[in-house]
Design an enzyme around this catalytic site. Sequence first.
Site: not given
Length: 454
Positions: A116, A164-165, A208, A291, A295, A298
């Site tokens: 990050k 992923g949070g 977000h 961030e 990839r 989801v």
Amino acid sequence: MMESLLVANRGEIARRIIRTARRLGLRTIAVYSDADADLPFVREADEAVELGPAAPAESYRNAEKVLAAARRTGAEAVHPGYGFLSENAGFARAVQEAGLVWVGPAPDVIELMGDKINARNAVAAAGVPVAPGTPEPVAGEAAALEAAAAIGYPLMVKAAAGGGGMGMAVAHDEDDLRKQYAAVSGFAERLFGDPAILLERYYAGARHVEVQILGLADGAVIALGERNCSVQRRNQKLVEESPSPCLDPDLREQMLTAAVQVGKAVGYRNAGTVECLVYGEPGAQGFVFLEMNTRLQVEHPVTEAVWGVDLVEEQLRVAAGEPPSMDLTTLRPRGHAIEFRVNAEDPVRFLPGPGTINAWNEPSGDGIRVDSAYGQGNRVTPAYDSLMAKLVVHAGTREDALARARDALATFTIAGPKQNLPFFTELLDEPEFADGSYSTALVARMRATPRKGS
């Protein structure tokens, strides 16, 4: 185009990748743990290799076992899906060193954007706004307190290697920072093997919003719109929609341009997502980089529905050095799409509730898509994420998409494990969600308010 593809993942994303690969005429190879032997993705692949016990470290996260399966089956390429090894630069290098095609960005890019702090600095150098924060890891609690005094409270305490949070907490004052610094650093070392901490300004009531980019084989980078991912519990997404209902048109264009800048600055190839926080109200909005996910996300189906593209096909084309399937000169978004993550968890506290599925009935019809991991008779195991399926609705307008979602949720029935379908029905009745003004605080506010009839 390669002729065979190993899918280094499980569940709904493995099924989804296999579906596109088979349509393109590729031989598909699944890998699975012993806990997943009866799942649909194993049957649907042309070939399947058992990796070992359910524990991810002994199966889906075991790079040596996955590579051995690729060699044994003669796979030409590896698609990692999301999670597990998808953002593991070492695994990506190992795939390439084995002479296989890696369906993703270059390992060096994964490494850069996976940290990050390095990602934040690279993005800032490209002229993209970032939140006030630390340009390098804070070295201990005393340094964190000194940096926090300069940044100002409240602030976000983040694991530099997190994703992923996970590995994040908000600190509202010095005492809070001492507690959260120790907690997040310890968590980061246990989960990611790296205790490094980043501090950033925390924006209360922010949205977000993320931008889908695609780095093409010829070096061009395009943006395929944005997704609003603000319906979250424990910093993890539950609902995503595209386009975002909260953005000023000018800010939307700024964010799409910035995301392309990020992709070009790091030489990005393949599918990726630039995640941002949007603060302020319409007419006075701004955004900062959060961030980058190197990839497939989801929530990629909402982008596919709105833009009429198959992102997995485009990933495979980029990896094979081929041009995109779509005509970029005529590519335009159409309508509105919303995705609901159907999890094996209770709809109030969102705690996991795995179990055997005794009944499974999916909705169907125009504008309805279900990407599922399971079916009747399968068992949802606690060894993995609780995601069972993704319900995606698409319509000409957001209002019509909401109506379609209501009908689809009413006919989606699951018996056996706990499931969060009732939460989504409740969400559709929330005025803030209905009018699109919601922020990342919505779910916490809903759960802080006594429910009707309770």
